[in-house]
Design a protein around this motif. Structure first.
Motif, short mmCIF file in Angstrom:
data_model
loop_
_atom_site.label_atom_id
_atom_site.label_comp_id
_atom_site.label_asym_id
_atom_site.label_seq_id
_atom_site.Cartn_x
_atom_site.Cartn_y
_atom_site.Cartn_z
N THR A 187 44.77 22.24 34.42
CA THR A 187 45.47 23.12 33.48
C THR A 187 44.93 22.90 32.07
O THR A 187 44.31 21.87 31.78
N GLU A 188 45.23 23.85 31.23
CA GLU A 188 44.85 23.73 29.82
C GLU A 188 45.56 22.54 29.17
O GLU A 188 44.97 21.82 28.35
N ASP A 189 46.82 22.32 29.55
CA ASP A 189 47.55 21.19 28.99
C ASP A 189 46.92 19.87 29.39
O ASP A 189 46.90 18.91 28.59
N GLU A 190 46.42 19.77 30.61
CA GLU A 190 45.75 18.55 31.02
C GLU A 190 44.50 18.31 30.19
O GLU A 190 44.21 17.17 29.79
N LYS A 192 43.94 19.33 27.17
CA LYS A 192 44.36 18.96 25.82
C LYS A 192 44.76 17.50 25.78
O LYS A 192 44.42 16.77 24.84
N ARG A 193 45.47 17.04 26.81
CA ARG A 193 45.90 15.64 26.86
C ARG A 193 44.69 14.70 26.96
O ARG A 193 44.67 13.64 26.32
N GLN A 196 43.31 14.17 23.63
CA GLN A 196 44.18 13.38 22.76
C GLN A 196 44.14 11.89 23.10
O GLN A 196 44.32 11.05 22.22
N GLU A 197 43.89 11.56 24.37
CA GLU A 197 44.08 10.18 24.82
C GLU A 197 42.78 9.41 25.07
O GLU A 197 42.84 8.21 25.33
N THR A 213 39.12 24.05 37.37
CA THR A 213 39.46 23.88 35.96
C THR A 213 39.43 25.21 35.23
O THR A 213 38.48 25.99 35.43
N LYS A 220 38.07 26.57 21.60
CA LYS A 220 39.27 25.88 22.05
C LYS A 220 38.94 24.48 22.54
O LYS A 220 39.67 23.52 22.24
N PHE A 224 40.29 20.76 21.13
CA PHE A 224 40.93 19.76 21.98
C PHE A 224 40.23 18.41 21.90
O PHE A 224 40.73 17.42 22.43
#
Length: 296
Positions: A187-190, A192-193, A196-197, A213, A220, A224
């Motif tokens: 997912t897009e949220d994955e 993004k995470r 971040q991490e 994916t 974008k 990210f």
């Protein structure tokens, strides 16, 4: 010799889009387009060279000469898939040395069990993170130049979850990976995470035609925290589709006269792409007149 431009682009935070190449025609076409890097896909190279699945069948011997040919024939930095390093630690060392000597600029190593499988197919299993970390350490020690970059890929997301994939990405970065590749976030949220991490240059794998994916824009992905986007399947999927349509037309009609415009390329352009003008110029410069026969 590795091309220092790729490392420089990463240090300057320039986003890199790399199309997949799988044979020398695709390499020559992509090399002329102005991309920042080319991605020598394992799936496509194995398919075009051996006609078998990307399932751990190809060996180092099968791959190193083809990857070297891509690099030596291209002015663009080449990122090359090297699967698991084709075995254990000694194999990884040998693989790094061979790819670097061949002119590849970045090598991709993954943490799958042997035999490996394509990253967007089911049934992948991974080795312990500590074993992969050792492979990365060996790879870093084996390279001669710091311009030769190591991409550490983990396939843990699909079977062990995103938390474990991120944990592995951090471990691999600490072990010496220049770039971290979390395969198959869903997912897009994955995605993004991940950005971040994990504090490292990140690679996104954009598999056209039905990958796991989501395919996001370069803008974008950069927002990210990603640094590179590869499109490994774009070339061979496009070619296979065009061949199937063209061959089907020939089978049905018995000729190619009614094929739609744009389906078949120009033969003169292909001659130019393959370097025939240089051959013709050579022949002109070195040709000698035919010796005349003596009068009988």
């Amino acid at each position: 010799m590795a091309d220092p431009r790729l490392k420089q682009m990463l240090s300057e935070k320039k986003f890199i889009v790399a199309p997949g190449i799988f044979d020398m025609i695709s390499a020559r076409v992509a090399d002329r387009m102005g991309f920042s890097a080319l991605y020598a896909t394992g799936y496509g190279t194995v398919a075009s060279h051996l006609g078998v699945p990307d399932a751990g069948i190809a060996t180092f011997t099968d791959m190193v000469s083809r990857m070297a040919r891509f690099a030596q024939a291209s002015k663009t930095p080449v990122i090359a898939d090297a699967d698991t390093g084709y075995g254990g630690l000694l194999n990884v060392r040998h693989t790094v040395m061979g790819y670097e000597a061949g002119g590849v600029t970045a090598i991709q190593l993954e943490d799958q069990e042997v035999p490996k499988k394509c990253g967007h197919t089911p049934g992948r299993r991974v080795i312990p993170a500590e074993e992969m970390a050792l492979k990365i350490e060996v790879a870093a020690e084996a390279r001669k130049s710091s311009d030769f970059l190591i991409i550490a890929r983990t396939d843990a997301r699909t079977t062990l979850g995103l938390d474990e994939a991120i944990r592995r990405g951090r471990i691999y970065r600490k072990a010496g990976a220049d770039i971290v590749f979390i395969e198959s976030p869903e997912t897009e949220d994955e995605m993004k995470r991940i950005g971040q991490e994990i504090d490292a240059p990140l690679l996104a794998n954009n598999v056209d035609g039905g990958g796991r994916t989501p395919i996001l824009s370069a803008e974008k992905l950069a927002s990210f925290g990603y640094s590179i986007a590869i499109y490994p399947a774009l070339g061979f999927l496009t070619v296979a589709q065009a061949l199937e349509k063209s061959y089907a037309h020939l089978l049905q009609h018995g000729d190619t006269n009614a094929l739609p415009d744009g389906v078949i390329g120009d033969f003169a352009r292909m001659n130019e792409l393959m370097g025939f003008p240089e051959v013709w110029d050579f022949d002109k410069r070195w040709s000698r007149p035919e010796p005349q026969r003596a009068a009988e």
